[in-house]
Design a protein around this motif. Structure first.
Motif, PDB file in Angstrom:
ATOM      1  N   LEU A  16       0.804  -1.222   0.000  1.00 47.76           N
ATOM      2  CA  LEU A  16       0.000   0.000   0.000  1.00 47.76           C
ATOM      3  C   LEU A  16       0.834   1.268   0.000  1.00 47.76           C
ATOM      4  N   GLY A  17       2.131   1.141   0.228  1.00 49.81           N
ATOM      5  CA  GLY A  17       3.010   2.303   0.226  1.00 49.81           C
ATOM      6  C   GLY A  17       3.228   2.840  -1.185  1.00 49.81           C
ATOM      7  N   PRO A  18       4.156   3.778  -1.335  1.00 49.60           N
ATOM      8  CA  PRO A  18       4.401   4.394  -2.639  1.00 49.60           C
ATOM      9  C   PRO A  18       4.793   3.377  -3.711  1.00 49.60           C
ATOM     10  N   ARG A  19       4.395   3.661  -4.941  1.00 49.68           N
ATOM     11  CA  ARG A  19       4.766   2.799  -6.060  1.00 49.68           C
ATOM     12  C   ARG A  19       6.279   2.816  -6.218  1.00 49.68           C
ATOM     13  N   GLY A  20       6.852   1.649  -6.457  1.00 51.07           N
ATOM     14  CA  GLY A  20       8.292   1.551  -6.636  1.00 51.07           C
ATOM     15  C   GLY A  20       8.772   0.161  -6.293  1.00 51.07           C
ATOM     16  N   THR A  21      10.045   0.060  -5.966  1.00 46.90           N
ATOM     17  CA  THR A  21      10.650  -1.249  -5.741  1.00 46.90           C
ATOM     18  C   THR A  21      10.066  -1.980  -4.528  1.00 46.90           C
ATOM     19  N   ILE A  22       9.703  -1.235  -3.494  1.00 46.46           N
ATOM     20  CA  ILE A  22       9.142  -1.897  -2.306  1.00 46.46           C
ATOM     21  C   ILE A  22       7.763  -2.465  -2.622  1.00 46.46           C
ATOM     22  N   ARG A  23       6.941  -1.712  -3.329  1.00 42.40           N
ATOM     23  CA  ARG A  23       5.618  -2.232  -3.700  1.00 42.40           C
ATOM     24  C   ARG A  23       5.762  -3.447  -4.606  1.00 42.40           C
ATOM     25  N   THR A  24       6.705  -3.398  -5.523  1.00 37.63           N
ATOM     26  CA  THR A  24       6.943  -4.532  -6.422  1.00 37.63           C
ATOM     27  C   THR A  24       7.397  -5.760  -5.640  1.00 37.63           C
ATOM     28  N   ALA A  25       8.313  -5.564  -4.707  1.00 35.73           N
ATOM     29  CA  ALA A  25       8.798  -6.681  -3.894  1.00 35.73           C
ATOM     30  C   ALA A  25       7.680  -7.252  -3.020  1.00 35.73           C
ATOM     31  N   SER A  27       4.507  -7.192  -3.669  1.00 36.48           N
ATOM     32  CA  SER A  27       3.604  -7.903  -4.564  1.00 36.48           C
ATOM     33  C   SER A  27       4.138  -9.296  -4.872  1.00 36.48           C
ATOM     34  N   ALA A  28       5.424  -9.386  -5.127  1.00 37.02           N
ATOM     35  CA  ALA A  28       6.033 -10.690  -5.416  1.00 37.02           C
ATOM     36  C   ALA A  28       5.988 -11.597  -4.183  1.00 37.02           C
ATOM     37  N   ALA A  29       6.248 -11.032  -3.010  1.00 40.47           N
ATOM     38  CA  ALA A  29       6.262 -11.837  -1.784  1.00 40.47           C
ATOM     39  C   ALA A  29       4.865 -12.351  -1.434  1.00 40.47           C
ATOM     40  N   LEU A  30       3.855 -11.534  -1.672  1.00 42.22           N
ATOM     41  CA  LEU A  30       2.490 -11.933  -1.348  1.00 42.22           C
ATOM     42  C   LEU A  30       1.880 -12.857  -2.403  1.00 42.22           C
ATOM     43  N   GLY A  31       2.435 -12.806  -3.598  1.00 41.40           N
ATOM     44  CA  GLY A  31       1.889 -13.589  -4.702  1.00 41.40           C
ATOM     45  C   GLY A  31       0.976 -12.723  -5.549  1.00 41.40           C
ATOM     46  N   ALA A  32       1.002 -12.955  -6.842  1.00 37.27           N
ATOM     47  CA  ALA A  32       0.281 -12.095  -7.790  1.00 37.27           C
ATOM     48  C   ALA A  32      -1.212 -12.030  -7.503  1.00 37.27           C
ATOM     49  N   SER A  33      -1.840 -13.146  -7.229  1.00 38.04           N
ATOM     50  CA  SER A  33      -3.294 -13.119  -7.049  1.00 38.04           C
ATOM     51  C   SER A  33      -3.687 -12.392  -5.758  1.00 38.04           C
ATOM     52  N   VAL A  34      -2.969 -12.627  -4.674  1.00 33.37           N
ATOM     53  CA  VAL A  34      -3.261 -11.933  -3.416  1.00 33.37           C
ATOM     54  C   VAL A  34      -2.981 -10.444  -3.572  1.00 33.37           C
ATOM     55  N   ALA A  35      -1.855 -10.116  -4.188  1.00 33.88           N
ATOM     56  CA  ALA A  35      -1.500  -8.713  -4.385  1.00 33.88           C
ATOM     57  C   ALA A  35      -2.555  -7.995  -5.226  1.00 33.88           C
ATOM     58  N   GLN A  36      -3.004  -8.613  -6.289  1.00 29.88           N
ATOM     59  CA  GLN A  36      -4.020  -7.980  -7.134  1.00 29.88           C
ATOM     60  C   GLN A  36      -5.331  -7.778  -6.384  1.00 29.88           C
ATOM     61  N   GLU A  37      -5.685  -8.757  -5.574  1.00 26.62           N
ATOM     62  CA  GLU A  37      -6.905  -8.631  -4.760  1.00 26.62           C
ATOM     63  C   GLU A  37      -6.794  -7.448  -3.795  1.00 26.62           C
ATOM     64  N   LEU A  38      -5.653  -7.337  -3.114  1.00 26.65           N
ATOM     65  CA  LEU A  38      -5.454  -6.244  -2.166  1.00 26.65           C
ATOM     66  C   LEU A  38      -5.352  -4.899  -2.875  1.00 26.65           C
ATOM     67  N   LEU A  39      -4.625  -4.858  -3.979  1.00 32.49           N
ATOM     68  CA  LEU A  39      -4.523  -3.605  -4.738  1.00 32.49           C
ATOM     69  C   LEU A  39      -5.883  -3.171  -5.246  1.00 32.49           C
TER      70      LEU A  39
END
Length: 165
Positions: A16-25, A27-39
């Motif tokens: 949920l923080g600023p777009r960038g490397t941390i958000r990307t990381a 997203s990868a750690a949570l998994g694409a489907s979970v990340a997309q659901e939360l986003l």
């Protein structure tokens, strides 16, 4: 213990923080489907949510959360308004959290209280009132999803309830 609750909170904060490397990381750690659901649910903008992390301890939760809020505002870079004075009451802290959430119409405030039980233990030992947490939860439930409270307990809630009476 060891169930990954704190790690999940860190992942949510990163997502949920600023777009960038941390958000990307995150997203990868949570998994694409979970990340997309939360986003999709939280819809963070490019600037992201104001993330306020707090680690509980046997101390005044109002003071600790107020301090963490001010630190998060300073880190935010896009701080709305000038630095704030110390809070004088639990109600004033809750009002400030709501103001911060309202100042971010596309985003919100994510308050993460890790080791929340330490605050409860301290209150039980000192005979303090924990009504502040109920008020905070009620305000968050009325904040149209823009003030999210994540409280992480590392022990069974029954342990705290029995100590509090």
């Amino acid at each position: 213990y060891g169930g990954g609750k704190s790690s999940l909170a860190v992942g949510l904060a990163g997502l949920l923080g600023p777009r960038g490397t941390i958000r990307t990381a995150a997203s990868a750690a949570l998994g694409a489907s979970v990340a997309q659901e939360l986003l999709g649910a939280y819809q963070p903008s490019r600037d992201g949510w104001l993330v306020v992390p707090v680690v509980g301890r046997r101390a005044d939760p109002v003071g600790d959360i107020a301090s963490a809020l001010e630190q998060a505002r300073r880190r935010d870079g896009a701080t709305r308004g000038r630095p704030r004075n110390d809070v004088k009451s639990p109600r004033e802290l809750i009002d400030r959290l709501v103001q911060e959430a309202d100042a971010r119409p596309r985003d919100g405030v994510l308050l993460i209280i890790d080791e929340m039980g330490k605050f409860l233990e301290g209150a039980a030992a000192d005979g303090a009132d924990i009504y502040f947490f109920q008020e905070l939860a009620e305000v968050a439930s009325r904040a149209r999803g823009r003030l999210v409270l994540v409280g992480i307990l590392h022990q069974a809630f029954e342990q705290y309830a029995s100590r509090l009476g």
